[in-house]
Structures are given as C-alpha cells and as structure tokens.
Design a protein around this motif. Structure first.
Motif, PDB file in Angstrom:
ATOM      1  N   VAL A 159      -4.610  -5.477  -2.932  1.00 59.31           N
ATOM      2  CA  VAL A 159      -4.266  -4.741  -2.688  1.00 59.31           C
ATOM      3  C   VAL A 159      -4.008  -3.088  -3.623  1.00 59.31           C
ATOM      4  N   SER A 219      -8.448   4.039  -4.792  1.00 63.09           N
ATOM      5  CA  SER A 219      -9.311   4.955  -4.305  1.00 63.09           C
ATOM      6  C   SER A 219      -8.241   6.163  -5.065  1.00 63.09           C
ATOM      7  N   TYR A 220      -7.619   5.887  -5.487  1.00 59.01           N
ATOM      8  CA  TYR A 220      -7.431   8.012  -5.722  1.00 59.01           C
ATOM      9  C   TYR A 220      -7.825   7.864  -7.291  1.00 59.01           C
ATOM     10  N   THR A 259       2.679   1.775  -3.415  1.00 61.99           N
ATOM     11  CA  THR A 259       1.766   2.681  -4.285  1.00 61.99           C
ATOM     12  C   THR A 259       0.730   4.157  -3.835  1.00 61.99           C
ATOM     13  N   CYS A 260       0.828   4.453  -2.793  1.00 61.16           N
ATOM     14  CA  CYS A 260       0.617   5.685  -2.363  1.00 61.16           C
ATOM     15  C   CYS A 260       1.497   6.415  -2.467  1.00 61.16           C
ATOM     16  N   THR A 297      -5.856   0.762  -3.694  1.00 62.39           N
ATOM     17  CA  THR A 297      -4.841   1.286  -3.615  1.00 62.39           C
ATOM     18  C   THR A 297      -5.481   2.659  -4.836  1.00 62.39           C
ATOM     19  N   VAL A 346       0.702  -1.661  -0.128  1.00 61.67           N
ATOM     20  CA  VAL A 346      -0.127  -0.153   0.045  1.00 61.67           C
ATOM     21  C   VAL A 346       0.886   0.867  -0.662  1.00 61.67           C
ATOM     22  N   TYR A 347       1.715   0.965   0.905  1.00 61.67           N
ATOM     23  CA  TYR A 347       2.797   2.490   0.920  1.00 61.67           C
ATOM     24  C   TYR A 347       3.140   2.649  -0.529  1.00 61.67           C
ATOM     25  N   ALA A 367      -6.020  -1.143   2.965  1.00 63.19           N
ATOM     26  CA  ALA A 367      -5.485  -0.544   2.037  1.00 63.19           C
ATOM     27  C   ALA A 367      -6.699   1.433   2.529  1.00 63.19           C
ATOM     28  N   SER A 368      -7.384   0.718   2.358  1.00 59.93           N
ATOM     29  CA  SER A 368      -8.267   2.644   2.708  1.00 59.93           C
ATOM     30  C   SER A 368      -8.038   3.387   4.414  1.00 59.93           C
ATOM     31  N   THR A 404      -9.050  -4.296   0.985  1.00 59.19           N
ATOM     32  CA  THR A 404      -9.415  -2.913   0.348  1.00 59.19           C
ATOM     33  C   THR A 404      -9.288  -2.398   1.530  1.00 59.19           C
ATOM     34  N   VAL A 453      -4.175   4.216   3.808  1.00 63.46           N
ATOM     35  CA  VAL A 453      -3.956   5.700   3.480  1.00 63.46           C
ATOM     36  C   VAL A 453      -4.604   6.574   3.992  1.00 63.46           C
TER      37      VAL A 453
END
Length: 463
Positions: A314, A321-322, A278-279, A318, A275-276, A361-362, A358, A365
């Motif tokens: 995941v 979500s964006y 990707t974010c 992520t 997640v990190y 990940a949410s 999901t 973030v």
C-alpha cells in the motif's frame, strides 16, 4: 468454602496499582519544579539571584580597594578576592546557561503535554473502569463463587491492565530520556512533524513500538529507531489518529465488501495510516518504512495487523499514484520498489490483494487526502522543492530555503541515497537546530544503506 484471602490481597494490590497510574501524569508534569527553583536563583542578575549577591560583593570589594589603597598588603588580598569573585561569576554563568537549556527542554515537553492533557486525561477513565471491575470481583468473593473461576477473572484483569501499565512505564521512561536528550532529539523532531500535520501526539522512546496502547496520544519510537532517519515514522501515528475522523467511511466500505482482506477495523486503520503517512510525509516515509523498518520476508497477516508485505504494497501503491506524471520522481519510487522486491524474493502479496490494496490507497488519496485536507499532500512538486539542487548538508539549511520538517526529512533522505558521506553522523538534534517555521521553499532551479531492515512485522509504534 473459605474465603480466598490471598486472592483478595492480590486484587486489592492490583486496584492500588491501577490507581497509582492516575498519579503518574501529575508527577511527570511537576518533575521540573526543583530545577525551576534552582534556575530562578542560579542567574547572573535579578532580585534574589546568586548573580545579584556576587555583584554586590564585587562592588563592596571595589570600595574597600579604593578606601585602603594606601595599604599594599590589604589591597593585594582584596585584589585576590576580586579575582575569586570574578571566577565565581564566570562559573555561575556556565551553570546558569546549563540550567536554562535543561529548563527549556522541560518547558517544551510540558507545553506539548499540556496541549494533550485532555486526551491523556480521557485515557485515565480506563483505569477508573478497571478499578470498578476489580472491586466487582472482590465483592463476588463474599459469595459462593467458584475459586477457579475467581482466579481466572483475576488473570483476565491482569491481561486488561497490562497495556495501561506498559503505556505509563513507557511514558515516564520516555519523558526521562527526552529530558536528558538521550534520544538525540528524535522525539522533539517527531513532535514538530505532528504539529505540521495538525494532529496531537507525544513522541517518546520506548522498548517496544507495537504494544497495545491505552494512551491514545502516545507515539512510541521503538529502540533502535531513535535516529533522525526514523522520524518520518511519526506520519504513521498521525495517520492512526486521523483514521477514525476522515477514513471511517472508506474503512467501513472495504471491511463490508472485502472482509477476508480487511478482517477488522484495527487492520484497516493501520492500512489507512500507511497511506496517510506516505501521502503526507512523502518519499521520506517510504524510505524509512521500507528500507529501515519493515522486514521484507514477513508475510504473516493477522486479523488485527497487516503483514509487512501488506504495508509495503500500500505504501508503494500510494507513491506510484503520485509518480505517473513525474518521471524523475517515478524513478526514485521504482528504485525503492525494485530494492524491496529483490529483498522480498518470493514473499509477495497475492495479485487479488494487490488490486484491493491499490484501490484502497487510491480511494483514500482521491476521496479524502486530496480534497482540502490540512496540510496538503506531499506531492512530487513539494519533493522537488526540497531536494532539487541539494548536494550537501549545507543545502538543507533553511537559512536559505526556509523549509519545514517534512522538507528537511525528504532532503536528508535524498542525500543519504545520493551521497551518504554527506550526512554521516547527522542527528535529529542537528536537524532540529536548523528547522524554522514558515513557508516552505518552492521548486529549486545507488548507494548501500547503513542499516538493514528491522526484523519486525508490525508498525514501529501504535500498531
């Protein structure tokens, strides 16, 4: 029962092997001493340099030519000598330039190693603990310990030492590969990603990226992931390093409430790292992970490691979500998701686990990465700033855009998927030569990939 002398010899040897590991780092940091000595001498000018000696000789020859100008034969010979000295001076310039480049490479790596010295030094305590354990087994051999039990202890010690030995072999070989630029600058560019993400890390090429690691700062790029396209994977290592500091409460929560889906801390930390990365690295990480790295048919999950399908779920969650408020960005995410879905076929994650991943990940973030984390998440606006209007490799040049490494990575990945020929043959060294530190640019006014997914199940390094 007679003392097992063979076992004692093996244990003593193992103890010496572990002690040797502690010397490797200091040897690595002094590997350029001889080159430094040469570099100080092989220069065009300065006290004690070859250039100084040549300049002095040329000056003396000039005086001789002037004094003996009436003697044609001697003057001719001195002219020839002058030409030889000039040629030697030119060759010295070439040698000095080469020595300077190699020396600069070594100094760059040494500065990173110095900044990570404390972490690396801390990892050596493990070797001291191992020596203590080995000595304890040796001491028991003077008693009536069962021979089978003693050899079993030896085998266990070997298993415990293996990650330590592997780390340092990879470390030293990786240092050598970096020094000679045989990785085409991948590790150097990855180090710049770590710097942008404000985390420690030393990237090295390695035989395997997913081996157990005792050297916390070591980020292993598994061959053949030594290309500019794999540099976004540095985000995963950065995520692992931050999982304990900013992700611990969320990890503990999901482990406590969903122990079947999140069976261990190691498992959850790797999901946090996905997640990190990707974010913080953006769509470039999704491309590198899903299109080149993760095997779409690998759905085997272990207690300590998510499956490739888990990781993909995941990562896509992520990115999704964006993308909700940005249709253009969302279209690229959907294309990536569709490609993965087609490749995966029926190898999917259960609906219940998709919901949990999901939600995970949410939470990561919204509760951690979106609340003042340094640096800020790589959101769609940042992605547009790096990719809008980029149609050729020349547009990636920060002489125009002053982009940072993550902007560069997203720009070249965008080009690879929109016009692959534009970035054919691009190397990390090519990209590194254009990277500048400074403010990144603001927003600017379906092709076949060249590699297939890696047949690995775990992450490329560190997990």
């Amino acid at each position: 029962m007679a003392r097992d002398e063979l076992l004692i010899i093996r244990l003593e040897e193992l103890k010496e092997d572990v002690a040797l590991v502690g010397k490797m780092l200091s040897r690595a940091t002094t590997r350029g001493d001889q080159l430094t000595t040469v570099s100080e001498v092989v220069k065009l000018g300065g006290d004690g340099t070859i250039g100084q000696s040549l300049a002095s000789a040329r000056s003396k020859v000039d005086l001789l030519i002037s004094d003996l100008s009436s003697d044609d034969e001697v003057t001719h010979r001195l002219d020839e000598l002058q030409k030889d000295l000039s040629e030697a001076y030119n060759r010295l310039g070439t040698a000095a330039g080469a020595a300077a480049v190699v020396g600069e490479r070594m100094r760059d790596l040494d500065s990173i190693m110095q900044s990570e010295h404390q972490k690396i030094e801390d990892s050596l305590f493990y070797s001291l603990d191992m020596i203590t354990k080995i000595q304890a087994v040796i001491n028991t051999l003077d008693s009536d310990i069962d021979q089978v039990a003693a050899w079993n202890k030896f085998d266990k010690l070997i298993d415990e030492c293996e990650p330590l030995f592997t780390d340092y072999v990879d470390f030293l070989s990786g240092v050598a590969l970096r020094d000679y630029r045989l990785d085409d600058g991948v590790a150097t560019l990855a180090d710049r990603v770590f710097k942008e993400l404000v985390v420690g890390g030393l990237a090295v090429p390695a035989r395997h990226g997913d081996l157990p690691t005792k050297l916390a700062s070591l980020a292993k790029f598994q061959f053949p992931e030594w290309t500019v396209w794999d540099v976004p994977l540095a985000g995963y290592h950065a995520g692992l390093s931050r999982s304990s500091s900013i992700g611990e409460s969320i990890i503990d929560d999901f482990r406590a409430n969903h122990p079947t889906t999140f069976p261990s801390a190691a498992f959850a930390k790797q999901m946090f790292a996905e997640v990190y990365a990707t974010c913080m690295v953006g769509l470039a990480y999704g491309y590198a992970a899903l299109l080149l790295h993760l095997h779409p048919r690998k759905t085997r999950r272990t207690e300590d490691s998510p499956s490739a399908a888990d990781r993909a779920t995941v990562i896509l969650a992520t990115l999704d979500s964006y993308s909700r408020d940005d249709p253009a960005f969302g279209a690229h995410v959907k294309r990536l998701s569709d490609w993965w879905s087609v490749a995966a076929g029926g190898a999917t994650v259960s609906e219940d686990d998709v919901v949990l991943f999901t939600d995970f990940a949410s939470r990561v973030v919204s509760d951690r990465l979106a609340k003042g984390t340094r640096p800020a998440p790589y959101d769609p606006a940042r992605w547009h700033g790096a990719t809008d209007g980029v149609t050729t490799k020349a547009h990636v040049d920060p002489g125009r855009r002053h982009a940072l490494v993550r902007d560069q990575l997203n720009a070249i990945w965008h080009l690879r998927l929109t016009d692959p020929a534009t970035v054919a043959g691009l190397t990390a060294d090519d990209l590194a030569s254009t990277v500048r530190h400074g403010r990144s640019a603001g927003p600017a006014a379906t092709h076949t990939l060249q590699r297939q997914a890696r047949p690995t199940e775990a992450g490329g390094f560190g997990g």
